[in-house]
Design an enzyme around this catalytic site. Structure first.
Site, PDB file in Angstrom:
ATOM      1  N   GLN A  42      60.400 -30.491 -30.120  1.00  0.00           N
ATOM      2  CA  GLN A  42      59.231 -30.731 -30.954  1.00  0.00           C
ATOM      3  C   GLN A  42      59.618 -30.883 -32.419  1.00  0.00           C
ATOM      4  O   GLN A  42      60.631 -30.355 -32.854  1.00  0.00           O
ATOM      5  CB  GLN A  42      58.163 -29.661 -30.773  1.00  0.00           C
ATOM      6  CG  GLN A  42      58.657 -28.241 -30.917  1.00  0.00           C
ATOM      7  CD  GLN A  42      57.545 -27.232 -30.687  1.00  0.00           C
ATOM      8  OE1 GLN A  42      56.382 -27.589 -30.530  1.00  0.00           O
ATOM      9  NE2 GLN A  42      57.891 -25.973 -30.681  1.00  0.00           N
ATOM     10  N   CYS A  95      59.991 -20.909 -35.268  1.00  0.00           N
ATOM     11  CA  CYS A  95      59.573 -20.132 -36.456  1.00  0.00           C
ATOM     12  C   CYS A  95      60.565 -19.039 -36.868  1.00  0.00           C
ATOM     13  O   CYS A  95      60.997 -19.023 -38.029  1.00  0.00           O
ATOM     14  CB  CYS A  95      58.202 -19.506 -36.281  1.00  0.00           C
ATOM     15  SG  CYS A  95      57.084 -20.353 -35.199  1.00  0.00           S
ATOM     16  N   LYS A 127      43.585 -22.643 -38.268  1.00  0.00           N
ATOM     17  CA  LYS A 127      44.461 -23.802 -38.118  1.00  0.00           C
ATOM     18  C   LYS A 127      43.667 -25.097 -37.996  1.00  0.00           C
ATOM     19  O   LYS A 127      42.473 -25.072 -37.687  1.00  0.00           O
ATOM     20  CB  LYS A 127      45.381 -23.639 -36.921  1.00  0.00           C
ATOM     21  CG  LYS A 127      44.673 -23.482 -35.595  1.00  0.00           C
ATOM     22  CD  LYS A 127      45.701 -23.287 -34.480  1.00  0.00           C
ATOM     23  CE  LYS A 127      45.005 -22.888 -33.199  1.00  0.00           C
ATOM     24  NZ  LYS A 127      45.891 -22.568 -32.116  1.00  0.00           N
ATOM     25  N   ASP A 163      59.211 -29.519 -35.372  1.00  0.00           N
ATOM     26  CA  ASP A 163      58.752 -28.177 -35.699  1.00  0.00           C
ATOM     27  C   ASP A 163      59.050 -27.927 -37.174  1.00  0.00           C
ATOM     28  O   ASP A 163      60.211 -27.850 -37.564  1.00  0.00           O
ATOM     29  CB  ASP A 163      59.539 -27.188 -34.806  1.00  0.00           C
ATOM     30  CG  ASP A 163      58.830 -25.870 -34.640  1.00  0.00           C
ATOM     31  OD1 ASP A 163      57.875 -25.606 -35.384  1.00  0.00           O
ATOM     32  OD2 ASP A 163      59.246 -25.096 -33.755  1.00  0.00           O
ATOM     33  N   HIS A 167      52.812 -23.542 -40.533  1.00  0.00           N
ATOM     34  CA  HIS A 167      53.533 -24.068 -39.361  1.00  0.00           C
ATOM     35  C   HIS A 167      52.943 -25.445 -39.074  1.00  0.00           C
ATOM     36  O   HIS A 167      51.727 -25.547 -38.913  1.00  0.00           O
ATOM     37  CB  HIS A 167      53.287 -23.208 -38.114  1.00  0.00           C
ATOM     38  CG  HIS A 167      53.605 -21.751 -38.280  1.00  0.00           C
ATOM     39  ND1 HIS A 167      54.676 -21.155 -37.664  1.00  0.00           N
ATOM     40  CD2 HIS A 167      52.988 -20.764 -38.974  1.00  0.00           C
ATOM     41  CE1 HIS A 167      54.702 -19.864 -37.962  1.00  0.00           C
ATOM     42  NE2 HIS A 167      53.681 -19.604 -38.758  1.00  0.00           N
ATOM     43  N   HIS A 203      58.173 -25.918 -41.026  1.00  0.00           N
ATOM     44  CA  HIS A 203      57.611 -24.741 -41.695  1.00  0.00           C
ATOM     45  C   HIS A 203      57.686 -24.925 -43.198  1.00  0.00           C
ATOM     46  O   HIS A 203      58.733 -25.305 -43.724  1.00  0.00           O
ATOM     47  CB  HIS A 203      58.358 -23.477 -41.261  1.00  0.00           C
ATOM     48  CG  HIS A 203      58.153 -23.170 -39.817  1.00  0.00           C
ATOM     49  ND1 HIS A 203      59.014 -23.626 -38.838  1.00  0.00           N
ATOM     50  CD2 HIS A 203      57.139 -22.535 -39.166  1.00  0.00           C
ATOM     51  CE1 HIS A 203      58.548 -23.240 -37.652  1.00  0.00           C
ATOM     52  NE2 HIS A 203      57.416 -22.595 -37.818  1.00  0.00           N
ATOM     53  N   ARG A 237      59.804 -23.157 -22.531  1.00  0.00           N
ATOM     54  CA  ARG A 237      58.679 -22.293 -22.165  1.00  0.00           C
ATOM     55  C   ARG A 237      58.612 -22.209 -20.653  1.00  0.00           C
ATOM     56  O   ARG A 237      58.594 -23.232 -19.978  1.00  0.00           O
ATOM     57  CB  ARG A 237      57.363 -22.843 -22.739  1.00  0.00           C
ATOM     58  CG  ARG A 237      57.376 -22.797 -24.266  1.00  0.00           C
ATOM     59  CD  ARG A 237      56.080 -23.212 -24.903  1.00  0.00           C
ATOM     60  NE  ARG A 237      56.287 -23.336 -26.352  1.00  0.00           N
ATOM     61  CZ  ARG A 237      55.436 -23.881 -27.204  1.00  0.00           C
ATOM     62  NH1 ARG A 237      54.288 -24.345 -26.760  1.00  0.00           N
ATOM     63  NH2 ARG A 237      55.718 -23.955 -28.492  1.00  0.00           N
TER      64      ARG A 237
HETATM   65 ZN   LIG Z   1      56.116 -22.021 -36.405  1.00  0.00          ZN
END
Ligand SMILES: [Zn+2]
Length: 397
Positions: free
Chosen positions: A145, A98, A229, A147, A275, A149, A127
């Protein structure tokens, strides 16, 4: 059903090492599988007007302080010391992309003509999960991932959620999952933003899901502290549910990072960030996929689709002709012309879960043909070389 780690071993896809817990060592065939999935997703994202980007794996501490990750998730991040600690603060390996995509958005003054702006990355995330929780591909410390946005107006949310759900349906079906369930996680007690904002965000999610005729479950209190979400859980052939896809409405980062665009009236207007991820961790997706199909993957995503095996030395030349023809057609193919018996070759190739085996003996050499077997299906079929391409097209190769 076999465990994905066992399957990865017999299929020679990847392995783990004790010195790097939670991280995968990809072998050539395994990496091919990962790339096939990436390429498929790249096309899906392109078709839906997402632009692919790539951002650094390590980002400076100051950025993580601004995003709040440093205060909240520092324990779960890998911290990397800078080479000049007196001059410069530390770095952290990104747990998600992000802040990096926000930096790309902020690199220019944005106009309403660019909105919605959809960015996606096959983002390498780290992580620092406790070692006791690591479990093969299902929970890793390093993974990639999808990912994405979306930087949009509040009025675009419904439309973007609709697009997301259509993408999810298309992608999951391609991998053989036709059932998925939808949860909408609503405002928690501790939260940022006004109640009106939450009302609008929650109803945008619910409206979009209803408009496409999906059923859903509401999960009151389970949204994140800054947004509601949607969570998508797909059901595999064994009836297990896996939460993979997610889309989240975010009013918080746009405020923190001061993200705006110049609207049609020439005024600055704040964006909303969505996201989203469809597969989530690609490694976990592969783990689920392997177990779901017991290693016999759908042909379009099988890293090795077909193996050509000669019965004896006398048919080796003809096997090579078939192998070259298959390569030319674009099949992912291996050639096996050693002097091992055909029974042994078939046993080994089947154990490796290769979905198609072309057996080539003297009879086939004489007939200008091959004998095709499909793993898990009894019998075989003689196919003249001239008809090979048509036959493979039927199988989507
Ligand atoms: Zn994000």
């Amino acid at each position: 059903m076999s465990d994905h780690r066992e399957l990865a071993k017999v299929m020679d896809l990847f392995h783990f090492e004790e010195h790097s817990p939670g991280m995968i060592f990809w072998h050539p065939i395994g990496l091919k599988l990962l790339r096939l999935i990436e390429d498929f997703m790249r096309q899906i994202y392109q078709d839906h007007d997402f632009a692919e980007v790539r951002s650094p794996v390590a980002l400076n501490r100051s950025l993580w302080e601004l995003s709040g990750h440093w205060q909240k998730f520092r324990k779960n991040m890998f911290i990397v010391g800078s080479s000049d600690a007196e001059e410069e603060p530390d770095y952290a390996l990104k747990p998600m992309s992000c802040p990096a995509h926000i930096a790309i958005y902020k690199s220019h003054k944005r106009s309403y003509r660019e909105i919605p702006m959809r960015l996606m990355e096959f983002g390498m995330a780290h992580r620092n999960e406790p070692s006791g929780t690591l479990s093969g591909c299902m929970r890793l410390r390093q993974f990639v991932q999808d990912d994405a946005h979306i930087f949009c107006r509040e009025a675009d949310i419904r439309n973007e959620i609709g697009n997301f759900l259509r993408m999810v349906k298309q992608v999951y079906a391609a991998f053989g999952y036709n059932n998925f369930s939808i949860r909408i996680a609503l405002r928690p007690e501790q939260r940022l933003g006004s109640d009106e904002q939450w009302d609008r965000a929650e109803s945008a999610l619910i409206d979009a899901v209803q408009a496409l005729g999906y059923t859903y479950q509401l999960a009151p209190g389970e949204g994140s502290f800054y947004s509601p979400k949607i969570e998508i859980s797909m059901q595999d052939h064994l009836g297990r549910l896996w939460q993979c896809g997610t889309i989240q409405v975010d009013f918080n980062f746009p405020q923190l990072f001061d993200l705006s665009f110049v609207n049609q009236k020439g005024d600055l207007e704040q964006v909303v960030i969505l996201h989203q991820a469809i597969l989530g961790s690609l490694e976990r997706w592969i783990g689920i996929l392997l177990e779901n199909h017991n290693g016999v993957l759908p042909l379009w995503v099988a890293p090795v689709q077909i193996a050509v095996a000669s019965v004896s030395e006398k048919s080796a030349d003809w096997a090579e002709v078939i192998f070259r023809r298959l390569k030319q057609i674009g099949a992912r193919v291996e050639l096996h012309v050693s002097d091992r018996t055909i029974a042994k070759k078939i046993r080994e190739l089947s154990a490796r879960k290769i979905p198609l085996i072309a057996v080539v003996g003297e009879k086939e050499a004489m007939n200008q043909s091959l004998n095709l077997r499909r793993l898990g299906i009894a019998g075989q079929k003689e196919i003249p070389l001239a008809e090979l391409e048509v036959e493979l097209a039927h199988l989507h190769i």
